[in-house]
Design a protein around this motif. Structure first.
Motif, PDB file in Angstrom:
ATOM      1  N   HIS A  29      39.601 112.664  38.709  1.00 45.95           N
ATOM      2  CA  HIS A  29      39.000 113.928  39.045  1.00 45.95           C
ATOM      3  C   HIS A  29      38.310 113.948  40.396  1.00 45.95           C
ATOM      4  O   HIS A  29      38.113 112.804  41.243  1.00 45.95           O
ATOM      5  N   HIS A  77      43.690 114.458  35.846  1.00 48.94           N
ATOM      6  CA  HIS A  77      42.480 115.139  35.128  1.00 48.94           C
ATOM      7  C   HIS A  77      41.811 115.830  36.132  1.00 48.94           C
ATOM      8  O   HIS A  77      41.270 115.553  37.246  1.00 48.94           O
ATOM      9  N   SER A  78      41.437 117.263  35.886  1.00 52.10           N
ATOM     10  CA  SER A  78      40.524 117.716  36.569  1.00 52.10           C
ATOM     11  C   SER A  78      41.248 118.341  38.022  1.00 52.10           C
ATOM     12  O   SER A  78      42.204 118.669  38.180  1.00 52.10           O
ATOM     13  N   GLY A 103      42.028 118.956  31.803  1.00 49.09           N
ATOM     14  CA  GLY A 103      40.655 119.345  32.115  1.00 49.09           C
ATOM     15  C   GLY A 103      40.682 120.356  33.511  1.00 49.09           C
ATOM     16  O   GLY A 103      39.662 120.355  34.218  1.00 49.09           O
ATOM     17  N   ARG A 104      41.639 121.033  33.517  1.00 46.69           N
ATOM     18  CA  ARG A 104      41.727 122.083  34.610  1.00 46.69           C
ATOM     19  C   ARG A 104      42.756 123.346  34.231  1.00 46.69           C
ATOM     20  O   ARG A 104      43.613 123.037  33.692  1.00 46.69           O
ATOM     21  N   LEU A 119      28.581 118.554  34.231  1.00 43.75           N
ATOM     22  CA  LEU A 119      29.924 118.193  33.786  1.00 43.75           C
ATOM     23  C   LEU A 119      30.105 116.785  32.896  1.00 43.75           C
ATOM     24  O   LEU A 119      30.794 116.500  32.157  1.00 43.75           O
ATOM     25  N   THR A 175      43.301 120.124  26.857  1.00 44.02           N
ATOM     26  CA  THR A 175      41.993 120.652  27.197  1.00 44.02           C
ATOM     27  C   THR A 175      41.118 120.266  26.271  1.00 44.02           C
ATOM     28  O   THR A 175      41.717 120.084  24.840  1.00 44.02           O
ATOM     29  N   ASP A 221      35.174 122.955  26.725  1.00 48.42           N
ATOM     30  CA  ASP A 221      35.446 122.698  28.133  1.00 48.42           C
ATOM     31  C   ASP A 221      35.180 124.075  28.479  1.00 48.42           C
ATOM     32  O   ASP A 221      35.872 124.817  28.547  1.00 48.42           O
ATOM     33  N   TRP A 260      34.657 125.026  31.547  1.00 44.39           N
ATOM     34  CA  TRP A 260      35.418 125.201  32.831  1.00 44.39           C
ATOM     35  C   TRP A 260      36.835 125.560  32.699  1.00 44.39           C
ATOM     36  O   TRP A 260      37.569 125.949  33.525  1.00 44.39           O
ATOM     37  N   THR A 261      37.462 124.995  31.359  1.00 42.56           N
ATOM     38  CA  THR A 261      38.961 125.203  31.393  1.00 42.56           C
ATOM     39  C   THR A 261      38.988 125.456  29.840  1.00 42.56           C
ATOM     40  O   THR A 261      39.045 124.874  28.954  1.00 42.56           O
ATOM     41  N   GLY A 289      34.175 118.283  25.742  1.00 45.13           N
ATOM     42  CA  GLY A 289      33.858 119.128  26.729  1.00 45.13           C
ATOM     43  C   GLY A 289      34.915 118.659  27.567  1.00 45.13           C
ATOM     44  O   GLY A 289      35.886 118.294  27.675  1.00 45.13           O
ATOM     45  N   HIS A 290      34.538 118.934  29.025  1.00 48.46           N
ATOM     46  CA  HIS A 290      35.445 118.662  30.326  1.00 48.46           C
ATOM     47  C   HIS A 290      35.689 117.310  30.575  1.00 48.46           C
ATOM     48  O   HIS A 290      36.976 117.088  30.707  1.00 48.46           O
TER      49      HIS A 290
END
Length: 268
Positions: free
Chosen positions: A32, A96-97, A124-125, A151, A198, A202, A204-205, A229-230
């Protein structure tokens, strides 16, 4: 912490924590934003018996901390692609991310070069086609630290160490700059099978954001939602290793390589 020479390829970029099994497929791990190769060590350990696991070490951190950071995702992907070993081992990518976008972009370069990856795994994205205006890279240092805390990417006690924070922030800002300035090309579609992961918490995603990756491959697509989570992956190394190994080995099997599968054993 012993790290073996990855052999062919650029040793500055690639880390191998365990010897590579003979004739095993290769799995390349991409961390990430702000992350380093050591983040993936538990995952690499879980898969070391079945894959030649290489983890990417970005410049500007750990043993590469004196090197200039990269602030362009295209340059990142170009340099990672050039750093990959040039042998003929079947290769899968997992990121990831920020690493998810890099896995996608490196896979595009591999396919353009006639060396399509076995499989691509992203976590995670949100998909590249799900565009949002993000400006984290424009925040001051306090704003970047606040993003890290939210995060849960770094333990809060480490963030209290001013010297460590000064070491982390330049690379982190460069990574966020690269991600937030990147735009998805209109023709960005893979032929490789794609697995999207995911966390159900999360923010963010979201699940729909992850599901949108289906539009970026003409191959098989699969979505898995895990609790967390993320950074849900930290709590699921063992399950994650089974998912990724199974997906990659299924892709290898589809290419007609049963002997390699028999030698590696069934996925965990």
């Amino acid at each position: 912490m012993a790290v073996t020479d990855p052999g062919t390829g650029d040793a500055r970029w690639m880390r191998r924590f365990h010897p590579a099994p003979a004739d095993a497929p290769r799995l390349v791990l991409l961390p990430h934003a702000g992350g380093s190769a050591s983040f993936f060590r538990p995952f690499a350990t879980a898969l070391a018996a079945r894959f030649d696991v290489l983890t990417v070490q970005y410049p500007g951190r750990q043993d590469r901390r004196t090197e200039p950071r990269i602030e362009d995702l295209t340059e990142y992907a170009d340099r990672i692609h050039r750093a990959l070993p040039s042998d003929d081992r079947p290769l899968a990518l997992y990121g990831h991310s920020m690493g998810a976008l890099l896995a996608f972009e490196v896979a595009r370069r591999l396919e353009a070069a006639g060396r399509a990856p076995l499989a691509v795994v992203v976590s995670g994205r949100r998909a590249p086609s799900v565009h949002r205006e993000d400006t984290v890279h424009l925040r001051d240092d306090a704003g970047l630290i606040a993003e890290l805390r939210e995060l849960s990417a770094t333990h809060s006690s480490l963030l209290a160490d001013e010297e460590l924070v000064r070491m982390i922030l330049p690379a982190l800002r460069g990574d966020y700059t690269a991600v937030e300035r990147w735009t998805c090309p209109a023709d960005a579609v893979l032929t490789a099978p794609l697995l999207a992961l995911t966390g159900d918490a999360d923010r963010w995603t979201g699940v729909e954001d992850a599901a949108a990756w289906a539009a970026h491959t003409t191959g098989a697509f699969r979505l898995e939602v895990l609790d967390g989570g993320h950074f849900f992956i930290v709590d699921h190394w063992q399950r994650l290793s089974g998912l990724v190994a199974g997906f990659a080995l299924d892709a290898l099997d589809a290419l007609g390589a049963p002997a390699a599968l028999d030698a590696l054993g069934a996925p965990a």
